[in-house]
Motif scaffolding. Structure first.
Motif, PDB file in Angstrom:
ATOM      1  N   ALA A  54       0.859  -1.188   0.000  1.00 33.68           N
ATOM      2  CA  ALA A  54       0.000   0.000   0.000  1.00 33.68           C
ATOM      3  C   ALA A  54       0.890   1.231   0.000  1.00 33.68           C
ATOM      4  O   ALA A  54       1.970   1.224   0.565  1.00 33.68           O
ATOM      5  CB  ALA A  54      -0.906   0.011   1.215  1.00 33.68           C
ATOM      6  N   ILE A  58      -2.191   5.885   4.503  1.00 35.35           N
ATOM      7  CA  ILE A  58      -3.328   4.974   4.519  1.00 35.35           C
ATOM      8  C   ILE A  58      -4.367   5.654   5.398  1.00 35.35           C
ATOM      9  O   ILE A  58      -4.075   6.016   6.538  1.00 35.35           O
ATOM     10  CB  ILE A  58      -2.952   3.600   5.085  1.00 35.35           C
ATOM     11  CG1 ILE A  58      -1.828   2.966   4.264  1.00 35.35           C
ATOM     12  CG2 ILE A  58      -4.188   2.692   5.140  1.00 35.35           C
ATOM     13  CD1 ILE A  58      -1.208   1.749   4.907  1.00 35.35           C
ATOM     14  N   THR A  67      -5.741   4.368   0.165  1.00 36.84           N
ATOM     15  CA  THR A  67      -4.317   4.643   0.257  1.00 36.84           C
ATOM     16  C   THR A  67      -3.970   5.788  -0.683  1.00 36.84           C
ATOM     17  O   THR A  67      -4.676   6.053  -1.653  1.00 36.84           O
ATOM     18  CB  THR A  67      -3.475   3.405  -0.125  1.00 36.84           C
ATOM     19  OG1 THR A  67      -3.729   3.060  -1.481  1.00 36.84           O
ATOM     20  CG2 THR A  67      -3.794   2.225   0.773  1.00 36.84           C
TER      21      THR A  67
END
Length: 86
Positions: A54, A58, A67
Motif C-alpha cells: 500500500a 493509509i 491509500t
C-alpha cells in the motif's frame, strides 16, 4: 458517535502524509494521525487488510479505507456530517 478520519503514515513520509493532514485541517475534518513506525501492530493489521502493499498515507473513515493522496475522499466528509444532533 461519528467516525473520525484516521491518517496512518511514517516518519519518512514527508510530502504526501503532511499534505493529507493539511487538507483535513483546511476542510475542518477532525482527524487522528497514527505513526506506523511507532505502532507496528497497526501497520501489520493494515498490511493484512490491504493484502500486502500500500502507498502512504493509509486513511480510514468509518468502514472506508484508501491509500495515497485522495483529497476527494476528505472533501466528501462534510462538516455537517460531523455535527451531533442537539
Amino acid at each position: 458517535m461519528e467516525p473520525i478520519l484516521t491518517i496512518h503514515g511514517r516518519k519518512d513520509c514527508r510530502v504526501r502524509c503532511p499534505a493529507v493532514v493539511r487538507r483535513a485541517i483546511r476542510k475542518g475534518v477532525p482527524y487522528e494521525y497514527v505513526d506506523l513506525d511507532e505502532n507496528p501492530e497497526v501497520a501489520e493489521q493494515l498490511r493484512k487488510r490491504l493484502n500486502g502493499a500500500a502507498e502512504l498515507p493509509i486513511c480510514t473513515y468509518g468502514d472506508d479505507l484508501w491509500t495515497g493522496v485522495r483529497f476527494e475522499k476528505i472533501d466528501a466528509i462534510s462538516p455537517t456530517q460531523l455535527k451531533t444532533a442537539s
